[in-house]
Design an enzyme around this catalytic site. Structure first.
Site, PDB file in Angstrom:
ATOM      1  N   GLY A  35     -62.929  41.756 -47.836  1.00 46.42           N
ATOM      2  CA  GLY A  35     -62.910  42.263 -46.471  1.00 46.42           C
ATOM      3  C   GLY A  35     -61.893  41.638 -45.539  1.00 46.42           C
ATOM      4  N   ASP A  36     -61.083  40.681 -45.999  1.00 48.55           N
ATOM      5  CA  ASP A  36     -60.108  40.068 -45.093  1.00 48.55           C
ATOM      6  C   ASP A  36     -58.899  39.536 -45.863  1.00 48.55           C
ATOM      7  OD1 ASP A  36     -59.208  39.467 -42.535  1.00 48.55           O
ATOM      8  OD2 ASP A  36     -60.230  37.521 -42.457  1.00 48.55           O
ATOM      9  N   VAL A  37     -58.379  40.348 -46.785  1.00 45.18           N
ATOM     10  CA  VAL A  37     -57.178  39.964 -47.524  1.00 45.18           C
ATOM     11  C   VAL A  37     -55.993  40.123 -46.574  1.00 45.18           C
ATOM     12  CG1 VAL A  37     -55.701  40.456 -49.511  1.00 45.18           C
ATOM     13  CG2 VAL A  37     -58.185  40.742 -49.698  1.00 45.18           C
ATOM     14  N   ASN A  80     -54.884  34.298 -45.501  1.00 43.97           N
ATOM     15  CA  ASN A  80     -56.019  33.981 -46.373  1.00 43.97           C
ATOM     16  C   ASN A  80     -55.619  33.859 -47.843  1.00 43.97           C
ATOM     17  OD1 ASN A  80     -57.733  33.845 -44.217  1.00 43.97           O
ATOM     18  ND2 ASN A  80     -58.477  35.928 -44.441  1.00 43.97           N
ATOM     19  N   THR A 125     -59.075  42.601 -39.293  1.00 45.17           N
ATOM     20  CA  THR A 125     -57.770  42.185 -38.808  1.00 45.17           C
ATOM     21  C   THR A 125     -56.898  43.426 -38.680  1.00 45.17           C
ATOM     22  OG1 THR A 125     -57.990  40.076 -39.968  1.00 45.17           O
ATOM     23  CG2 THR A 125     -55.772  40.705 -39.267  1.00 45.17           C
TER      24      THR A 125
END
Length: 188
Positions: A44-46, A50, A83
């Site tokens: 959910g936040d690649v 990260n 994001t």
């Protein structure tokens, strides 16, 4: 984890890297994400911030699981975190259908950013039709990228999740020079 985050690495590299550099990083990340997906988890936040490139081997390591979602559990009322430019439409709205295709989008956005030096357009801000969306998300129009990687990134950035690759394996099949048999060599 000792190393440098990919965002810093990109900045140190003049803002972008070559297709030859991003391809192995992306393939390795796709295998790690595929392992998560097989356990029912979506990262959910690649995004570049990260991803840590290890100090000695430059192996990519995915970090920050704060937005990860267990798809095996019923989704209750949640606050969606995302994001801009790296999160697809379905992740940005409460009733969006999140799945492995959500991470396909984010990995494609990371590849786009790595090749072009700029984040892809935010899908919420784009008002044109699907053909104009394809034009603004095609990295081969912005830098020298092969048609194959340009097509893979475009398909990964498709706004409609039902038309996007459904799995990392499906996405890898679009990447140039990745043999289909390579899918038997997973590493996390």
């Amino acid at each position: 984890v000792e190393g440098v985050d990919m965002r810093s690495y990109l900045l140190e590299s003049g803002g972008r890297i070559t297709e030859a550099e991003i391809l192995p990083i992306s393939v390795k990340l796709s295998y790690a994400l595929e392992e998560m997906h097989s356990a029912g988890i979506v990262h959910g936040d690649v995004k570049p911030q990260n991803i840590i490139l290890s100090q000695h081997s430059r192996e990519p390591i995915l970090i920050d699981f704060g937005c990860a979602r267990d798809l095996r559990r019923p989704a209750g009322p949640t606050i969606r975190t995302f994001t801009e430019s790296y999160s697809p439409i379905e992740q940005q709205f409460a009733n969006g259908q999140v799945g492995p295709w959500t991470d396909v989008y984010a990995l494609s956005a990371t590849m786009y950013r790595s090749l072009t030096g700029q984040p892809p357009p935010d899908p919420r801000a784009h008002v044109g039709g699907s053909s104009s969306w394809a034009a603004v998300t095609n990295p081969s129009q912005l830098v020298r990228a092969s048609k194959e990687i340009g097509r893979a990134i475009q398909e990964g950035l498709t706004r409609d999740f039902s038309a996007r690759p459904k799995s990392m394996q499906e996405f890898r099949r679009l990447l140039p020079g990745i043999p289909v048999d390579a899918d038997t060599n997973t590493k996390t």
